[in-house]
Design a protein around this motif. Structure first.
Motif, PDB file in Angstrom:
ATOM      1  N   ALA A  79       0.815  -1.215   0.000  1.00  0.00           N
ATOM      2  CA  ALA A  79       0.000   0.000   0.000  1.00  0.00           C
ATOM      3  C   ALA A  79       0.850   1.267   0.000  1.00  0.00           C
ATOM      4  CB  ALA A  79      -0.949   0.002   1.193  1.00  0.00           C
ATOM      5  N   ASN A  80       2.051   1.201   0.532  1.00  0.00           N
ATOM      6  CA  ASN A  80       2.962   2.338   0.530  1.00  0.00           C
ATOM      7  C   ASN A  80       4.156   1.955  -0.339  1.00  0.00           C
ATOM      8  OD1 ASN A  80       4.903   4.314   1.082  1.00  0.00           O
ATOM      9  ND2 ASN A  80       4.264   4.537   3.209  1.00  0.00           N
ATOM     10  N   ALA A  81       4.066   2.267  -1.630  1.00  0.00           N
ATOM     11  CA  ALA A  81       5.094   1.852  -2.586  1.00  0.00           C
ATOM     12  C   ALA A  81       6.447   2.487  -2.279  1.00  0.00           C
ATOM     13  CB  ALA A  81       4.659   2.190  -4.009  1.00  0.00           C
ATOM     14  N   ASP A  82       6.440   3.702  -1.734  1.00  0.00           N
ATOM     15  CA  ASP A  82       7.702   4.387  -1.448  1.00  0.00           C
ATOM     16  C   ASP A  82       8.449   3.760  -0.272  1.00  0.00           C
ATOM     17  OD1 ASP A  82       7.224   6.169  -3.514  1.00  0.00           O
ATOM     18  OD2 ASP A  82       6.209   7.604  -2.191  1.00  0.00           O
ATOM     19  N   VAL A  83       7.709   3.461   0.795  1.00  0.00           N
ATOM     20  CA  VAL A  83       8.318   2.877   1.993  1.00  0.00           C
ATOM     21  C   VAL A  83       7.410   1.742   2.468  1.00  0.00           C
ATOM     22  CG1 VAL A  83       9.316   3.353   4.272  1.00  0.00           C
ATOM     23  CG2 VAL A  83       9.164   5.197   2.589  1.00  0.00           C
ATOM     24  N   PRO A  84       7.545   0.544   1.864  1.00  0.00           N
ATOM     25  CA  PRO A  84       6.650  -0.574   2.214  1.00  0.00           C
ATOM     26  C   PRO A  84       6.621  -0.890   3.708  1.00  0.00           C
ATOM     27  CG  PRO A  84       8.007  -1.125   0.320  1.00  0.00           C
ATOM     28  CD  PRO A  84       8.503   0.184   0.831  1.00  0.00           C
ATOM     29  N   ARG A  85       7.760  -0.775   4.374  1.00  0.00           N
ATOM     30  CA  ARG A  85       7.831  -1.070   5.807  1.00  0.00           C
ATOM     31  C   ARG A  85       6.897  -0.146   6.585  1.00  0.00           C
ATOM     32  NH1 ARG A  85      11.178   0.752  10.001  1.00  0.00           N
ATOM     33  NH2 ARG A  85      11.656  -0.837  11.562  1.00  0.00           N
ATOM     34  N   ILE A 136       9.439  -7.949   6.247  1.00  0.00           N
ATOM     35  CA  ILE A 136       9.893  -6.717   6.894  1.00  0.00           C
ATOM     36  C   ILE A 136      11.329  -6.384   6.521  1.00  0.00           C
ATOM     37  CG2 ILE A 136      10.413  -5.640   9.130  1.00  0.00           C
ATOM     38  CD1 ILE A 136       8.072  -7.379  10.271  1.00  0.00           C
ATOM     39  N   GLY A 137      12.177  -7.385   6.478  1.00  0.00           N
ATOM     40  CA  GLY A 137      13.593  -7.160   6.210  1.00  0.00           C
ATOM     41  C   GLY A 137      13.849  -6.787   4.759  1.00  0.00           C
ATOM     42  N   ALA A 138      14.992  -6.165   4.533  1.00  0.00           N
ATOM     43  CA  ALA A 138      15.380  -5.805   3.172  1.00  0.00           C
ATOM     44  C   ALA A 138      15.734  -7.075   2.407  1.00  0.00           C
ATOM     45  CB  ALA A 138      16.576  -4.858   3.211  1.00  0.00           C
ATOM     46  N   THR A 152      11.515  -5.183  14.841  1.00  0.00           N
ATOM     47  CA  THR A 152      10.279  -4.594  14.333  1.00  0.00           C
ATOM     48  C   THR A 152       9.105  -5.533  14.551  1.00  0.00           C
ATOM     49  OG1 THR A 152      11.470  -3.280  12.692  1.00  0.00           O
ATOM     50  CG2 THR A 152       9.127  -3.694  12.272  1.00  0.00           C
ATOM     51  N   LEU A 153       9.250  -6.798  14.158  1.00  0.00           N
ATOM     52  CA  LEU A 153       8.157  -7.758  14.330  1.00  0.00           C
ATOM     53  C   LEU A 153       7.800  -7.917  15.804  1.00  0.00           C
ATOM     54  CD1 LEU A 153       6.132  -9.762  13.170  1.00  0.00           C
ATOM     55  CD2 LEU A 153       7.950 -11.496  13.217  1.00  0.00           C
ATOM     56  N   SER A 154       8.795  -8.014  16.643  1.00  0.00           N
ATOM     57  CA  SER A 154       8.534  -8.141  18.084  1.00  0.00           C
ATOM     58  C   SER A 154       7.793  -6.927  18.623  1.00  0.00           C
ATOM     59  CB  SER A 154       9.852  -8.321  18.843  1.00  0.00           C
ATOM     60  OG  SER A 154      10.501  -9.504  18.430  1.00  0.00           O
ATOM     61  N   ALA A 155       8.169  -5.739  18.175  1.00  0.00           N
ATOM     62  CA  ALA A 155       7.499  -4.518  18.624  1.00  0.00           C
ATOM     63  C   ALA A 155       6.062  -4.465  18.101  1.00  0.00           C
ATOM     64  CB  ALA A 155       8.286  -3.290  18.164  1.00  0.00           C
ATOM     65  N   LEU A 156       5.848  -4.866  16.851  1.00  0.00           N
ATOM     66  CA  LEU A 156       4.501  -4.869  16.288  1.00  0.00           C
ATOM     67  C   LEU A 156       3.577  -5.786  17.081  1.00  0.00           C
ATOM     68  CD1 LEU A 156       5.297  -5.068  12.456  1.00  0.00           C
ATOM     69  CD2 LEU A 156       4.429  -3.071  13.696  1.00  0.00           C
ATOM     70  N   VAL A 157       4.013  -7.022  17.270  1.00  0.00           N
ATOM     71  CA  VAL A 157       3.181  -8.009  17.960  1.00  0.00           C
ATOM     72  C   VAL A 157       2.989  -7.611  19.428  1.00  0.00           C
ATOM     73  CG1 VAL A 157       3.035 -10.435  18.700  1.00  0.00           C
ATOM     74  CG2 VAL A 157       3.773  -9.871  16.364  1.00  0.00           C
ATOM     75  N   GLY A 158       4.047  -7.192  20.085  1.00  0.00           N
ATOM     76  CA  GLY A 158       3.947  -6.800  21.495  1.00  0.00           C
ATOM     77  C   GLY A 158       3.062  -5.590  21.703  1.00  0.00           C
ATOM     78  N   GLN A 185      10.821   5.860  12.602  1.00  0.00           N
ATOM     79  CA  GLN A 185      12.012   6.698  12.754  1.00  0.00           C
ATOM     80  C   GLN A 185      13.278   5.843  12.764  1.00  0.00           C
ATOM     81  OE1 GLN A 185      11.454   8.775  16.424  1.00  0.00           O
ATOM     82  NE2 GLN A 185      10.006  10.240  15.568  1.00  0.00           N
ATOM     83  N   GLY A 186      13.093   4.529  12.893  1.00  0.00           N
ATOM     84  CA  GLY A 186      14.258   3.652  12.967  1.00  0.00           C
ATOM     85  C   GLY A 186      14.853   3.553  14.357  1.00  0.00           C
ATOM     86  N   SER A 187      14.105   4.051  15.353  1.00  0.00           N
ATOM     87  CA  SER A 187      14.622   3.986  16.709  1.00  0.00           C
ATOM     88  C   SER A 187      14.055   2.815  17.484  1.00  0.00           C
ATOM     89  CB  SER A 187      14.329   5.290  17.455  1.00  0.00           C
ATOM     90  OG  SER A 187      12.946   5.506  17.540  1.00  0.00           O
ATOM     91  N   GLY A 188      13.478   1.854  16.767  1.00  0.00           N
ATOM     92  CA  GLY A 188      12.955   0.667  17.437  1.00  0.00           C
ATOM     93  C   GLY A 188      14.030  -0.326  17.777  1.00  0.00           C
ATOM     94  N   THR A 189      15.231  -0.082  17.283  1.00  0.00           N
ATOM     95  CA  THR A 189      16.324  -1.002  17.602  1.00  0.00           C
ATOM     96  C   THR A 189      17.043  -0.526  18.848  1.00  0.00           C
ATOM     97  OG1 THR A 189      17.766   0.210  16.098  1.00  0.00           O
ATOM     98  CG2 THR A 189      16.683  -1.728  15.214  1.00  0.00           C
ATOM     99  N   PRO A 190      17.581  -1.461  19.620  1.00  0.00           N
ATOM    100  CA  PRO A 190      18.256  -1.099  20.866  1.00  0.00           C
ATOM    101  C   PRO A 190      19.523  -0.320  20.627  1.00  0.00           C
ATOM    102  CG  PRO A 190      18.143  -3.513  20.619  1.00  0.00           C
ATOM    103  CD  PRO A 190      17.520  -2.885  19.432  1.00  0.00           C
TER     104      PRO A 190
END
Length: 190
Positions: A79-85, A136-138, A152-158, A185-190
């Motif tokens: 649905a978001n062709a520019d940024v699928p994630r 989700i991954g490239a 990302t997947l863990s954050a989505l499900v949680g 923002q990409g700040s979901g990673t530790p």
């Protein structure tokens, strides 16, 4: 396929669709055979023409519910062709997904069941986790992309699990919005 075989296949599919929805809404412990068959417009006695046991139906329904979720996530990513994630994040952490678990991702509902379950449910759950990680991954990404997909997947499900579980609607919205914003923002990673 003869007319009666076609009807039998349609009846079986209808029971599976209903059971998959109920599994996403209630988990695998709740839906009883009588209630499922009644909702499908069939008699309890006809159940064994379609399934070997309740466990057989529940395992097939869980696998179907999981597969349906992967298809929905793939559509959201497109649905978001520019940024699928980002399209995937927005759809997954949206109020519609939270408020309609019967059509949502079964990873949220079935995590605990799969963790305690047998090989069949664990394999179906794992298949979907792997599918989501790939989505989700490239494509062709390395270890860092895979790690980001896992976070990302863990954050989505949680976040979805918690947003559905809290009583305060404002907190529920805040959980979904904040996690979506941080992941984008990409700040979901530790």
């Amino acid at each position: 396929m003869g007319h009666s075989q076609a009807e039998k296949a349609e009846s079986r599919d209808r029971v599976l669709r209903i059971a998959a929805r109920r599994v996403r809404e209630e988990g695998m412990e709740q839906p009883g055979i009588s209630a499922l068959m009644k909702e499908a417009g069939l008699t309890h006695g006809g159940f064994y023409k379609h399934f070997d046991s309740r466990d057989d139906l529940m395992n097939q329904a869980a696998a179907r519910a999981l597969a349906d979720g992967e298809e929905a996530m793939a559509r959201a990513a497109r649905a978001n062709a520019d940024v699928p994630r980002d399209g995937l994040i927005d759809a997954y952490l949206g109020a519609r997904h939270r408020d309609t678990p019967g059509t949502g991702c079964a990873l949220v509902t079935l995590g605990e069941t799969a963790g305690r379950g047998g090989a069949e449910i664990k394999e179906a759950y794992e298949k979907q986790v792997r599918g989501y990680l790939d989505l989700i991954g490239a494509p062709g990404g390395g270890a860092e992309d895979r790690a980001d997909a896992m976070v990302t997947l863990s954050a989505l499900v949680g976040a979805m699990l918690m947003a559905r579980a809290v009583a305060d609607p404002e907190l529920s919205d805040e959980l979904l919005g904040t996690v979506a914003e941080r992941l984008k923002q990409g700040s979901g990673t530790p």
